[in-house]
Structures are given as C-alpha cells and as structure tokens.
Design a protein around this motif. Structure first.
Motif, PDB file in Angstrom:
ATOM      1  N   GLY A   1       0.810  -1.209   0.000  1.00 24.75           N
ATOM      2  CA  GLY A   1       0.000   0.000   0.000  1.00 24.75           C
ATOM      3  C   GLY A   1       0.844   1.260   0.000  1.00 24.75           C
ATOM      4  N   LEU A   2       1.924   1.266   0.795  1.00 26.26           N
ATOM      5  CA  LEU A   2       2.816   2.426   0.817  1.00 26.26           C
ATOM      6  C   LEU A   2       3.515   2.616  -0.519  1.00 26.26           C
ATOM      7  N   ALA A   3       3.864   1.513  -1.166  1.00 26.06           N
ATOM      8  CA  ALA A   3       4.514   1.612  -2.476  1.00 26.06           C
ATOM      9  C   ALA A   3       3.584   2.240  -3.507  1.00 26.06           C
ATOM     10  N   LEU A   4       2.327   1.862  -3.472  1.00 23.44           N
ATOM     11  CA  LEU A   4       1.357   2.449  -4.408  1.00 23.44           C
ATOM     12  C   LEU A   4       1.151   3.936  -4.126  1.00 23.44           C
ATOM     13  N   MET A   5       1.087   4.294  -2.852  1.00 19.69           N
ATOM     14  CA  MET A   5       0.917   5.703  -2.500  1.00 19.69           C
ATOM     15  C   MET A   5       2.134   6.525  -2.926  1.00 19.69           C
ATOM     16  N   ALA A   6       3.338   5.980  -2.714  1.00 24.38           N
ATOM     17  CA  ALA A   6       4.540   6.698  -3.124  1.00 24.38           C
ATOM     18  C   ALA A   6       4.622   6.829  -4.638  1.00 24.38           C
ATOM     19  N   LEU A   7       4.190   5.802  -5.356  1.00 22.44           N
ATOM     20  CA  LEU A   7       4.209   5.857  -6.816  1.00 22.44           C
ATOM     21  C   LEU A   7       3.233   6.907  -7.332  1.00 22.44           C
ATOM     22  N   MET A   8       2.073   6.999  -6.717  1.00 20.54           N
ATOM     23  CA  MET A   8       1.098   8.015  -7.131  1.00 20.54           C
ATOM     24  C   MET A   8       1.596   9.422  -6.814  1.00 20.54           C
ATOM     25  N   ALA A   9       2.424   9.536  -5.765  1.00 22.76           N
ATOM     26  CA  ALA A   9       2.982  10.840  -5.413  1.00 22.76           C
ATOM     27  C   ALA A   9       4.225  11.180  -6.220  1.00 22.76           C
ATOM     28  N   GLY A  10       4.667  10.268  -7.071  1.00 24.39           N
ATOM     29  CA  GLY A  10       5.837  10.523  -7.905  1.00 24.39           C
ATOM     30  C   GLY A  10       7.158  10.180  -7.251  1.00 24.39           C
ATOM     31  N   ASP A  11       7.146   9.568  -6.073  1.00 28.57           N
ATOM     32  CA  ASP A  11       8.382   9.195  -5.377  1.00 28.57           C
ATOM     33  C   ASP A  11       8.748   7.767  -5.771  1.00 28.57           C
ATOM     34  N   VAL A  12       9.458   7.636  -6.872  1.00 28.35           N
ATOM     35  CA  VAL A  12       9.770   6.316  -7.421  1.00 28.35           C
ATOM     36  C   VAL A  12      10.732   5.552  -6.519  1.00 28.35           C
ATOM     37  N   ASP A  13      11.713   6.244  -5.956  1.00 31.93           N
ATOM     38  CA  ASP A  13      12.716   5.568  -5.121  1.00 31.93           C
ATOM     39  C   ASP A  13      12.060   4.921  -3.903  1.00 31.93           C
ATOM     40  N   THR A  14      11.194   5.661  -3.228  1.00 34.57           N
ATOM     41  CA  THR A  14      10.505   5.096  -2.066  1.00 34.57           C
ATOM     42  C   THR A  14       9.603   3.945  -2.467  1.00 34.57           C
ATOM     43  N   SER A  15       8.942   4.080  -3.622  1.00 37.99           N
ATOM     44  CA  SER A  15       8.069   3.006  -4.093  1.00 37.99           C
ATOM     45  C   SER A  15       8.855   1.723  -4.356  1.00 37.99           C
ATOM     46  N   LEU A  16      10.029   1.857  -4.992  1.00 38.90           N
ATOM     47  CA  LEU A  16      10.852   0.674  -5.268  1.00 38.90           C
ATOM     48  C   LEU A  16      11.382   0.050  -3.975  1.00 38.90           C
ATOM     49  N   ALA A  17      11.730   0.903  -3.005  1.00 39.64           N
ATOM     50  CA  ALA A  17      12.223   0.378  -1.726  1.00 39.64           C
ATOM     51  C   ALA A  17      11.132  -0.407  -1.012  1.00 39.64           C
ATOM     52  N   CYS A  18       9.905   0.123  -1.023  1.00 41.14           N
ATOM     53  CA  CYS A  18       8.791  -0.583  -0.375  1.00 41.14           C
ATOM     54  C   CYS A  18       8.473  -1.886  -1.091  1.00 41.14           C
ATOM     55  N   LEU A  19       8.519  -1.859  -2.432  1.00 41.54           N
ATOM     56  CA  LEU A  19       8.239  -3.080  -3.189  1.00 41.54           C
ATOM     57  C   LEU A  19       9.322  -4.134  -2.963  1.00 41.54           C
ATOM     58  N   GLY A  20      10.584  -3.693  -2.854  1.00 40.90           N
ATOM     59  CA  GLY A  20      11.658  -4.648  -2.562  1.00 40.90           C
ATOM     60  C   GLY A  20      11.480  -5.301  -1.199  1.00 40.90           C
ATOM     61  N   SER A  21      11.117  -4.483  -0.208  1.00 39.12           N
ATOM     62  CA  SER A  21      10.870  -5.036   1.124  1.00 39.12           C
ATOM     63  C   SER A  21       9.660  -5.963   1.118  1.00 39.12           C
ATOM     64  N   ALA A  22       8.640  -5.588   0.344  1.00 42.29           N
ATOM     65  CA  ALA A  22       7.450  -6.444   0.243  1.00 42.29           C
ATOM     66  C   ALA A  22       7.791  -7.778  -0.410  1.00 42.29           C
ATOM     67  N   GLY A  23       8.716  -7.751  -1.379  1.00 42.83           N
ATOM     68  CA  GLY A  23       9.138  -9.012  -2.008  1.00 42.83           C
ATOM     69  C   GLY A  23       9.794  -9.950  -1.018  1.00 42.83           C
ATOM     70  N   VAL A  24      10.630  -9.380  -0.137  1.00 41.91           N
ATOM     71  CA  VAL A  24      11.248 -10.203   0.907  1.00 41.91           C
ATOM     72  C   VAL A  24      10.179 -10.750   1.847  1.00 41.91           C
ATOM     73  N   GLY A  25       9.184  -9.912   2.153  1.00 43.11           N
ATOM     74  CA  GLY A  25       8.105 -10.364   3.026  1.00 43.11           C
ATOM     75  C   GLY A  25       7.300 -11.496   2.426  1.00 43.11           C
ATOM     76  N   VAL A  26       7.018 -11.417   1.127  1.00 41.57           N
ATOM     77  CA  VAL A  26       6.285 -12.494   0.451  1.00 41.57           C
ATOM     78  C   VAL A  26       7.090 -13.789   0.484  1.00 41.57           C
ATOM     79  N   ALA A  27       8.398 -13.677   0.211  1.00 37.33           N
ATOM     80  CA  ALA A  27       9.250 -14.865   0.238  1.00 37.33           C
ATOM     81  C   ALA A  27       9.308 -15.460   1.641  1.00 37.33           C
TER      82      ALA A  27
END
Length: 284
Positions: A85-111
């Motif tokens: 959810g935070l990654a989507l919010m950051a992406l909508m706000a134009g903060d790509v770096d934060t969005s990628l960081a959240c998605l990377g952490s989410a990937g570790v969480g899924v694994a």
C-alpha cells in the motif's frame, strides 16, 4: 548340584527368538536384544514402542510444527500488505525511489511468508540497509530502523520460526519450546491470573477514586482469584513426572494456588474494612 542354567531357560528377545535378551523395554516390559534396543531421550525401548508418539514426544511435537506458519510469518505477511500500500501511495505521489524500496521489502516479506529460506537473511538485511541508506538524509531519525532490525533478529533466532522454515533445531531448544507450549499450560495461566488478582486490590482504590467501578472491580477481582485457584488445583492434580510425555510445572501450579488464596484473603480484609467504615458511619 549344578547352578548352571540352560540356554533354553534364559529370556529371549520378543522380536528375535534366536537372540538372548539383554534388557527390557521401559514401556511394555518386553525382552529385547542388543539389536532391538532403541534409546529415546535417555530411556530404553523396544522398536515398536520407540516409534509411538507419546514415547518420542519431542519428535511428534517437531513434526506437528514442521513447515507450519507461526505468528512471526503472519506478522511479516501483514507488514507486507502495508508495504505494498505504501509503495502504491509513493508511486502516485511521484516518489519512485521510495516506491521501489517498499516493493523490494514487500518481495522479501512475500518470500518469508512462503517459507523461502533466503528470506530469513533478507529480513535482517532490509532494515539494516534502510538505516544505512537514510542515515545521511534523515540523520538521527534513521536509528528508528533499529527497532525492526531487533524484531528481525528475534524472528531469525526464534525456534518456532526455524521449524516453519524446516530447519533442524537442537533438542534442548526443542524441549524448551515444548515445555513452554505443551507442558501443563494450565499452571502457567493460573499463575498469571493469580498474580493479576493479587495486584488488582492495590489498583482498585485508585480506580474507584476516578471512576465509579467499585462493584465491577470486586466482581473482576474475585472472579480472577477464583479462576486462578480452580486452574491451579486442576494443574496441580495433573502433575505426573513419570508420565510419557511428563507433566510438570508443579511449583507454578502450587504458587498459583497459594497466591490466589492470599488474594482472596486480602480481598476479604479490604472488604471487611470497607463494610465496617460504611456501617460505622451510618451508626454515627
């Protein structure tokens, strides 16, 4: 007169009649030879008894938790949903770096939630990387990532979490987890209730000063003490160190009974004092 005993009169192994018995099974009492002798947690058993669930209870306990998600896995799964959810919010706000960081952490969480072993190290690395990458921009607030790092360290070392990832754990740690979860849990619950009921009379006057909850507190207090007393007695009656698996926590159960009796006696003294003050004031 000869004292020799013929070989036919000597005890034979129940599974191998041609072999002489060297011991008896500590469960069924049957004769066993050296080849049939099986040691399980310091006791000698025959082969059929050694594989029974109640005999090798630690192995049964381990298999029951093997590959099953624990509370930490579900916690990581919940945090992963928040990170998406935070990654989507950051992406909508134009903060790509934060969005990628959240998605990377989410990937570790899924694994981690799926039980991939590499994610255990990833769970340690993510807050550490976040702390290092944001140290220059955030300054001292970057140290807040130390909190999830410590949580990740505890999860990494947790015996229950390692069983979820199908990792072998030492027998001593497995026994500690079994003792915490399976060994007469009523005694532990009774002790917690008795300690709570013992401290409640201390808080009751303070709470009653601010809120009109005197009768409700009395009901809660007496209920906790009585429940602790009942559970403590039941837990004490269950104690049997010679059972298989053994049932312990004798001192915790006994402590719960004693503390519950003390709590009830304390309530009686306080209640009696209050009644004397009440009726004394009416008489005056």
């Amino acid at each position: 007169m000869s004292a020799e005993v013929s070989s036919g009169a000597l005890p034979r192994c129940a599974l191998h009649p041609d072999a002489l018995a060297g011991a008896t099974c500590q469960r069924c009492g049957g004769f066993v030879c050296t080849a049939c002798t099986t040691w399980v947690m310091g006791r000698m058993y025959c082969s059929p008894c050694a594989v029974r669930p109640e005999v090798n209870y630690l192995e049964t306990f381990r298999l029951g938790l093997w590959g099953r998600r624990d509370g930490s896995a579900w916690l990581v799964g919940g945090v992963t949903v928040v990170l998406v959810g935070l990654a989507l919010m950051a992406l909508m706000a134009g903060d790509v770096d934060t969005s990628l960081a959240c998605l990377g952490s989410a990937g570790v969480g899924v694994a981690f939630f799926l039980g991939m072993r590499w994610a255990r190290m990833g769970l340690l690395a993510m807050p550490l990387l976040a702390m290092l990458l944001t140290a220059q921009s955030l300054g001292a607030p970057a140290l807040l990532f130390f909190i999830p790092l410590m949580v990740a360290v505890n999860v990494f070392r947790d015996t229950r979490s390692r069983l979820f990832f199908r990792l072998d754990v030492p027998e001593r740690e497995l026994h500690q987890l079994w003792d915490l979860r399976v060994n007469n849990p009523l005694a532990r619950h009774a002790l917690s209730l008795s300690v709570g009921s013992l401290f409640l009379p201390v808080l009751a006057p303070l709470l009653s000063f601010f809120f009109d909850v005197g009768s409700a507190l009395t009901f809660v207090f007496v209920g906790m003490a009585m429940l602790a007393l009942i559970l403590g007695v039941v837990a004490l009656r269950r104690v049997n160190p010679e059972a298989r698996p053994p049932i312990g926590r004798r001192w915790e159960a006994l402590g719960a009974v004693c503390l519950a009796l003390v709590a009830l006696a304390l309530w009686g003294v306080l209640h009696r004092t209050r009644m004397v003050e009440l009726f004394g004031g009416v008489v005056d």
